[in-house]
Scaffold this motif. Structure first.
Motif, short mmCIF file in Angstrom:
data_model
loop_
_atom_site.label_atom_id
_atom_site.label_comp_id
_atom_site.label_asym_id
_atom_site.label_seq_id
_atom_site.Cartn_x
_atom_site.Cartn_y
_atom_site.Cartn_z
N CYS A 135 -39.45 40.05 -8.59
CA CYS A 135 -39.92 39.43 -9.83
C CYS A 135 -39.17 40.12 -10.96
O CYS A 135 -39.28 41.35 -11.12
CB CYS A 135 -41.43 39.60 -9.99
SG CYS A 135 -42.07 39.01 -11.59
N LEU A 136 -38.41 39.36 -11.75
CA LEU A 136 -37.58 39.92 -12.81
C LEU A 136 -37.84 39.22 -14.14
O LEU A 136 -38.49 38.17 -14.19
CB LEU A 136 -36.10 39.77 -12.45
CG LEU A 136 -35.61 40.42 -11.16
CD1 LEU A 136 -34.14 40.08 -10.93
CD2 LEU A 136 -35.80 41.93 -11.20
N SER B 36 -36.77 36.90 -17.25
CA SER B 36 -36.02 35.65 -17.27
C SER B 36 -34.68 35.84 -17.98
O SER B 36 -34.46 36.83 -18.68
CB SER B 36 -36.84 34.55 -17.96
OG SER B 36 -37.36 35.02 -19.19
N GLU B 37 -33.78 34.89 -17.82
CA GLU B 37 -32.41 35.08 -18.26
C GLU B 37 -32.22 34.97 -19.76
O GLU B 37 -31.12 35.21 -20.26
CB GLU B 37 -31.48 34.11 -17.53
CG GLU B 37 -31.43 34.38 -16.02
CD GLU B 37 -30.23 33.76 -15.33
OE1 GLU B 37 -29.39 33.20 -16.03
OE2 GLU B 37 -30.14 33.87 -14.09
N ARG C 85 -32.20 41.15 -18.32
CA ARG C 85 -31.92 40.38 -17.10
C ARG C 85 -30.43 40.07 -16.99
O ARG C 85 -29.85 40.14 -15.89
CB ARG C 85 -32.73 39.10 -17.09
CG ARG C 85 -32.37 38.12 -15.99
CD ARG C 85 -32.56 38.71 -14.57
NE ARG C 85 -31.95 37.85 -13.58
CZ ARG C 85 -32.49 36.69 -13.16
NH1 ARG C 85 -33.66 36.28 -13.64
NH2 ARG C 85 -31.88 35.97 -12.26
N ASN D 6 -27.92 41.02 -13.95
CA ASN D 6 -27.04 40.05 -13.31
C ASN D 6 -25.61 40.56 -13.25
O ASN D 6 -24.91 40.43 -12.24
CB ASN D 6 -27.07 38.72 -14.06
CG ASN D 6 -28.35 37.93 -13.85
OD1 ASN D 6 -29.16 38.27 -12.99
ND2 ASN D 6 -28.54 36.89 -14.64
N PRO E 241 -34.20 35.82 -7.94
CA PRO E 241 -35.63 36.15 -7.84
C PRO E 241 -36.49 34.89 -7.79
O PRO E 241 -36.25 33.94 -8.54
CB PRO E 241 -35.90 36.94 -9.12
CG PRO E 241 -34.89 36.41 -10.09
CD PRO E 241 -33.66 36.13 -9.28
N VAL F 198 -39.81 34.72 -12.24
CA VAL F 198 -39.26 35.32 -13.46
C VAL F 198 -40.26 35.17 -14.59
O VAL F 198 -41.11 34.28 -14.58
CB VAL F 198 -37.91 34.67 -13.87
CG1 VAL F 198 -36.86 34.88 -12.79
CG2 VAL F 198 -38.09 33.19 -14.18
N SER F 199 -40.15 36.03 -15.58
CA SER F 199 -41.03 35.99 -16.75
C SER F 199 -40.32 36.63 -17.92
O SER F 199 -39.43 37.47 -17.74
CB SER F 199 -42.36 36.71 -16.47
OG SER F 199 -43.14 36.81 -17.64
N ASN F 200 -40.73 36.28 -19.15
CA ASN F 200 -40.19 36.96 -20.33
C ASN F 200 -41.08 38.13 -20.75
O ASN F 200 -40.94 38.67 -21.83
CB ASN F 200 -40.00 35.99 -21.50
CG ASN F 200 -41.31 35.41 -21.98
OD1 ASN F 200 -42.38 35.67 -21.44
ND2 ASN F 200 -41.24 34.60 -23.03
N VAL G 299 -44.36 41.00 -14.95
CA VAL G 299 -43.61 41.68 -13.90
C VAL G 299 -44.47 42.75 -13.25
O VAL G 299 -44.56 42.85 -12.01
CB VAL G 299 -42.32 42.29 -14.47
CG1 VAL G 299 -41.62 43.17 -13.43
CG2 VAL G 299 -41.37 41.20 -14.96
N SER H 199 -39.39 44.85 -8.03
CA SER H 199 -38.65 44.52 -9.25
C SER H 199 -37.57 45.57 -9.50
O SER H 199 -37.51 46.61 -8.83
CB SER H 199 -39.59 44.44 -10.45
OG SER H 199 -38.91 43.90 -11.58
#
Length: 315
Positions: A192-193, A195-196, A201, A205, A217, A220-222, A227, A238
């Protein structure tokens, strides 16, 4: 030209609604409209596209909005400079902070509050791109963000610490007793990471890509809160900054393990607008960080044994 007429115009441009702008300016709508027409007369140009409702700004209006924000910011700075000439500041310090840097912001608040106990500090969680916009439009006084990755433009940078990356899992995970693992091993786990849209993140990457790996993942979450919740659940692991445990504490059910092959760090620090004269808030912010070493702060304040490694922080 009256400063308050310019303030009415900027408020209307930001609210895009006459009634809301009038309410925020604490005047009637006819008073607001008259003030903006007086501003147009003074500048000898039309600023508002008029109709039955607010329909936007003219090209000249867009230029006046940019200048207006700067003029109002400088006027406010002048007032603060005069009122704070013989005592500490009493206004509001507005900071934008990327989520990954939130563990460090209390160190800054502590230093600033010691010098200016009557001031208020407003902290906003923002992306690095939003921090750039906030500095450009005078919405914030400074930002905490990455300095050497996707660097911001037209800013002065003050390094504060170096961020490294750790694999975090439950204490019953097969990797829990290891002092380090490779990125290839970490990426193979269910992650769980962030978000882009988060720079952290994008950094992960890039590190993975440098090792020929791809991050995929399933969650994902901001938000680092989300997380953390998934890590505590036990179905997910994570990859987070090593400062993660400063916020979430010495949890006996969570383990952080250093990542190698590759081992990378990124500088995090304060960014302020590179313009002169600096506002009193900006000058006070810079002064309070003189000699700051947040790397040392984290070493001194992090829970003992929270990261299972003896790898040193890059200096």
């Amino acid at each position: 030209m009256l400063i308050r007429h310019l303030s009415f115009f900027v408020t209307l441009a930001e609210e895009k609604h006459f009634a809301r702008a009038a309410d925020l300016c604490n005047v009637t709508q006819p008073t607001l409209s008259a003030a903006i027409r007086k501003l147009e007369d003074d500048l000898k140009t039309t600023l508002i596209v008029r109709g039955n409702r607010y329909m936007g700004l003219t090209p000249d209006g867009e230029r006046v909005l940019e200048w207006g924000r700067q003029i109002l910011f400088d006027y406010d700075s002048l007032q603060k400079d005069l009122s704070g000439s013989q005592k500490g500041l009493a206004g509001t310090l507005r900071l934008g902070v990327v989520p990954a840097a939130m563990p460090a912001v209390s160190f800054l608040s502590e230093r600033f509050s010691e010098d200016h106990p009557d001031a208020t500090i407003e902290i906003r969680s923002m992306t690095s791109r939003a921090i750039q916009h906030g500095l450009d439009t005078f919405e914030i006084d400074g930002g905490l963000t990455y300095l050497d990755n996707e660097p911001l433009e037209n800013v002065r940078r003050i390094p504060l610490y170096h961020e490294r990356y750790v694999f975090i899992c439950r204490s019953d995970h097969p990797f829990a007793d290891r002092r380090s693992i490779t990125w290839a091993q970490a990426v193979s786990e269910t992650l769980c990471l962030l978000s882009e849209d988060m720079q952290n993140r994008r950094i992960l990457n890039d590190i993975a890509a440098s090792a020929g790996l791809t991050m995929k993942p399933p969650v994902v979450s901001n938000s680092f809160l989300a997380v953390c919740a998934h890590i505590r659940n036990g179905l997910w692991c994570s990859i987070v900054p090593h400062t993660f445990f400063y916020v979430f504490g010495d949890r006996s059910d969570l383990v952080a393990i250093d990542l190698t092959d590759p081992h990378q760090t990124h500088a995090v620090g304060l960014v302020i607008s590179d313009r002169m004269p600096q506002s009193p808030m900006t000058k006070a912010l810079i002064r309070c960080l003189h000699g700051a070493d947040f790397d040392r702060e984290f070493q001194d304040r992090m829970p003992a044994g929270s990261v299972q490694s003896t790898l040193s922080i890059a200096r």
